[in-house]
Design a protein around this motif. Structure first.
Motif, PDB file in Angstrom:
ATOM      1  N   UNK A 169       0.889  -1.148  -0.132  1.00  8.28           N
ATOM      2  CA  UNK A 169       0.007   0.085   0.070  1.00  8.28           C
ATOM      3  C   UNK A 169       0.923   1.108  -0.122  1.00  8.28           C
ATOM      4  N   UNK A 170       0.379   2.191  -0.833  1.00  8.35           N
ATOM      5  CA  UNK A 170       1.107   3.739  -0.689  1.00  8.35           C
ATOM      6  C   UNK A 170       0.553   4.329   0.170  1.00  8.35           C
ATOM      7  N   UNK A 171       1.087   5.571   0.682  1.00 10.87           N
ATOM      8  CA  UNK A 171       0.846   6.245   1.870  1.00 10.87           C
ATOM      9  C   UNK A 171      -0.353   6.596   2.209  1.00 10.87           C
ATOM     10  N   UNK A 172      -1.048   7.129   0.915  1.00  7.09           N
ATOM     11  CA  UNK A 172      -2.373   7.529   0.799  1.00  7.09           C
ATOM     12  C   UNK A 172      -3.462   6.582   0.985  1.00  7.09           C
ATOM     13  N   UNK A 173      -3.125   5.258   0.705  1.00  9.82           N
ATOM     14  CA  UNK A 173      -3.831   4.100   1.031  1.00  9.82           C
ATOM     15  C   UNK A 173      -3.798   3.348   2.402  1.00  9.82           C
ATOM     16  N   UNK A 193       3.072   4.602   8.829  1.00 11.88           N
ATOM     17  CA  UNK A 193       3.936   4.246   7.401  1.00 11.88           C
ATOM     18  C   UNK A 193       5.214   4.483   7.522  1.00 11.88           C
ATOM     19  N   UNK A 194       5.540   5.483   7.898  1.00 17.91           N
ATOM     20  CA  UNK A 194       7.204   5.885   7.797  1.00 17.91           C
ATOM     21  C   UNK A 194       7.771   5.117   8.965  1.00 17.91           C
ATOM     22  N   UNK A 195       7.379   4.755  10.088  1.00 18.49           N
ATOM     23  CA  UNK A 195       7.975   3.618  10.895  1.00 18.49           C
ATOM     24  C   UNK A 195       8.391   2.435  10.347  1.00 18.49           C
ATOM     25  N   UNK A 196       7.473   1.893   9.400  1.00 16.82           N
ATOM     26  CA  UNK A 196       7.485   0.754   8.833  1.00 16.82           C
ATOM     27  C   UNK A 196       8.502   0.777   7.711  1.00 16.82           C
ATOM     28  N   UNK A 197       8.206   1.833   6.813  1.00 15.82           N
ATOM     29  CA  UNK A 197       9.072   2.132   5.575  1.00 15.82           C
ATOM     30  C   UNK A 197      10.303   2.749   5.797  1.00 15.82           C
ATOM     31  N   UNK A 198      11.321   2.011   6.362  1.00 17.45           N
ATOM     32  CA  UNK A 198      12.463   2.665   6.877  1.00 17.45           C
ATOM     33  C   UNK A 198      13.343   2.982   5.948  1.00 17.45           C
ATOM     34  N   UNK A 199      13.160   2.331   4.716  1.00 12.56           N
ATOM     35  CA  UNK A 199      13.976   2.494   3.486  1.00 12.56           C
ATOM     36  C   UNK A 199      13.343   3.618   2.495  1.00 12.56           C
ATOM     37  N   UNK A 200      12.261   4.174   3.067  1.00  8.11           N
ATOM     38  CA  UNK A 200      11.700   5.372   2.020  1.00  8.11           C
ATOM     39  C   UNK A 200      11.389   4.825   0.813  1.00  8.11           C
ATOM     40  N   UNK A 202       8.506   4.276  -0.322  1.00  5.36           N
ATOM     41  CA  UNK A 202       7.080   4.918  -0.676  1.00  5.36           C
ATOM     42  C   UNK A 202       6.058   3.933  -0.669  1.00  5.36           C
ATOM     43  N   UNK A 203       6.307   2.620  -0.319  1.00  5.89           N
ATOM     44  CA  UNK A 203       5.371   1.603  -0.069  1.00  5.89           C
ATOM     45  C   UNK A 203       5.748   0.652   0.812  1.00  5.89           C
ATOM     46  N   UNK A 204       4.257   0.170   1.620  1.00  8.87           N
ATOM     47  CA  UNK A 204       4.633  -0.793   2.554  1.00  8.87           C
ATOM     48  C   UNK A 204       3.811  -2.212   2.316  1.00  8.87           C
ATOM     49  N   UNK A 205       4.896  -3.237   2.192  1.00  3.02           N
ATOM     50  CA  UNK A 205       4.352  -4.489   1.872  1.00  3.02           C
ATOM     51  C   UNK A 205       3.637  -5.077   2.663  1.00  3.02           C
ATOM     52  N   UNK A 206       2.949  -6.200   2.317  1.00  2.00           N
ATOM     53  CA  UNK A 206       2.338  -7.163   3.329  1.00  2.00           C
ATOM     54  C   UNK A 206       3.169  -7.699   4.437  1.00  2.00           C
TER      55      UNK A 206
END
Length: 545
Positions: A169-173, A193-200, A202-206
């Motif tokens: 999911x993207x940050x808006x979703x 979102x940013x806590x999980x997406x440590x590598x920046x 732009x997407x958080x996978x399942x």
């Protein structure tokens, strides 16, 4: 044989062979037994009071009634030969029954004593083997792992929400995941979102979300701990003001009650600042600017965040987030800051509340007695310091306010308010009453009134704990340095009393902010009507962040 058994006690010659532990007594020295004969009698009396002894004596009486021969140990040596922990014979007759059966015959308890290595071998002190109880693990360094059922329910929701070609999911979703899976306020979505997406990326996978939320045991934490873990920076064990800025930005961007601020970014920043200052004013009073998990749990911030997320009218969220409250604070500061450099000095603050405060209390504030100023401009108070001052001035019933003003009055910093310290501040009040042709009230009478209101533990001084235990503590400070509120308290305005009774859940600050917002709104409407489309905020302000 007689129906009653007469037992005579032999004099105990070698009392050193008594083992006091067998009588379940604290250890007694042999010397004490020799020099205190009465102690031997007490030991014997206690032995007679034991349940096992009563049963044994009853069996002897029954045997005597039936004409059965009763056997006993012949002397001390026979008994002591069995074991060093046994008691000596206390009966003169050789036909007396054994006091402490130790052999394989004569006692049904002998098998238990042999089988238990911890037994002392005496009927006077028996212990059964303790049941081994398995205590389940109650401390987990990384949080309690979720149960199988809870984990399956969460994975089912996660699989459904992440079911897309990107498997992420993207940050808006991501807001739906924050609300439905994490059960957190929606304006925490970007921070999570940013806590999980440590590598920046732009997407958080399942898989990344499951690793953080499920495998990291965030799922089983309480809401306060979850928010604390999301907001705090890596390697830190506390929250600072900077950590709250991302969620305030998202709140301003998404909340329907704050959409009207989208075209005025400078006021968005001021609103966010004010909310953060109010949070730290109420929840963090040590002055180090660090908010711990324990303080977060003890405060009302979590419930206020949840209310702000559910309530479309932000002004109904009276704790921290009300825009009307921000408006009142900022307008008050703007009125005092005549040169609009975002700092106010002593002369500016003395005008607060229509010159309600005394010079002496203002001097104490600028001496930074209640709190060290956040700004580094000498002799000037910044906006954050003013927020703390105004919240303390307008709601003297709150604990932060009591602590603020207590430090001001406590001139020597010894933790108590003495009559001399209170008189120092009241002297200026007395002169002001004389100048206004008001009937002066002598300090002796005022002191009696204060003692009656607070009812301190000691009459010669007042502690902070005394003030916190009284509902009239705020009036004490008004008497000492706020003449307007002192007079209002003396006259007991019936309108204000009726207001308080109508809604006792509102604080003094809530009622003040409501009145002031109405007054400021009316003044602005009159000014707009007279000047056309006059813009009250005609000066550019520098955004703090």
């Amino acid at each position: 044989m007689s129906l009653s058994l007469k037992m005579e006690i032999d004099p105990v010659e070698d009392v050193t062979c008594l083992n006091p532990e067998l009588l379940q007594l604290p250890e007694v020295s042999p010397f004490a037994l020799k020099t205190t004969p009465l102690l031997v009698d007490d030991l014997f009396s206690q032995w007679l009071s034991l349940p096992e002894t009563g049963n044994l004596v009853k069996s002897w009486i029954n045997d005597a009634k039936a004409g059965t021969a009763v056997n006993a140990c012949a002397n001390f040596s026979n008994v002591n030969a069995v074991g060093s922990n046994s008691l000596p014979s206390m009966f003169s007759s050789v036909n007396a029954p054994p006091l402490s059966p130790r052999s394989s015959s004569g006692s049904p308890r002998s098998s238990k004593q042999k089988s238990s290595p911890s037994a002392l071998g005496s009927p006077l002190k028996l212990f059964s083997d303790p049941m081994q109880e398995v205590i389940p693990q109650f401390y987990f360094q990384n949080g309690c792992p979720p149960t199988k059922e809870l984990k399956e329910q969460s994975l089912s929701k996660i699989n459904h929400l992440f079911n897309n070609p990107l498997n992420g999911l993207l940050i808006d979703e991501f807001k739906t995941v924050t609300k439905e899976v994490c059960k957190l306020p929606s304006f925490l979505s970007s921070a999570l979102f940013r806590k999980i997406d440590v590598d920046c990326m732009g997407i958080v996978t399942r898989d990344a979300f499951i690793t953080y939320w499920v495998d990291g045991n965030m799922l089983t934490m309480d809401v306060a701990t979850q928010i604390f873990e999301i907001l705090k920076r890596p390697g830190h064990k506390h929250l600072t003001q900077v950590d709250f800025r991302p969620i305030l930005r998202e709140l301003l961007a998404t909340h329907p009650g704050l959409k009207f601020l989208q075209n005025t970014p400078e006021f968005q920043d001021r609103y966010a600042e004010t909310v953060i200052y109010r949070i730290f004013y109420h929840m963090k009073r040590s002055g180090n600017g660090r908010l711990t998990l324990r303080e977060l749990k003890r405060g009302e911030l979590i419930s206020a965040m949840q209310q702000a997320d559910e309530e479309d009218d932000i002004n109904k969220v009276l704790r921290y987030f009300s825009y009307e409250h921000f408006y009142v604070i900022y307008c008050k500061f703007w009125e005092l800051d005549t040169d609009h450099d975002f700092f106010i000095d002593r002369e500016n603050l003395i005008r607060y509340g229509n010159h309600a405060l005394t010079y002496r209390i203002v001097d104490r504030i600028f001496s930074q007695a209640p709190q060290k100023f956040a700004g580094d401009v000498e002799g000037k108070m910044g906006y954050e310091d003013f927020v703390y001052f105004m919240l303390s001035e307008e709601d003297k019933s709150s604990e932060p306010s009591l602590e603020y003003w207590f430090k001001c009055i406590d001139l020597d910093g010894n933790g108590v308010l003495t009559p001399n310290e209170m008189q120092f501040f009241y002297e200026e009040q007395l002169r002001r009453m004389e100048c206004l042709a008001l009937e002066p009230v002598l300090f002796e009478d005022i002191l009696c009134q204060i003692i009656d209101m607070i009812a301190p533990e000691r009459e010669n001084c007042i502690t902070l704990q005394d003030l916190k235990g009284s509902k009239l503590s705020g009036n004490v400070f008004n008497i000492l340095f706020n003449l307007n509120k002192f007079m209002a308290f003396e006259t007991r305005d019936p309108f204000l009393i009726r207001q308080e009774r109508e809604d006792p859940t509102l604080t003094e600050w809530d009622r003040f902010a409501h009145r002031e917002y109405i007054r400021l709104s009316m003044e602005e409407d009159v000014e707009d009507a007279s000047n056309g489309s006059a813009d009250v905020w005609d000066e550019s302000l520098e955004a703090p962040f």
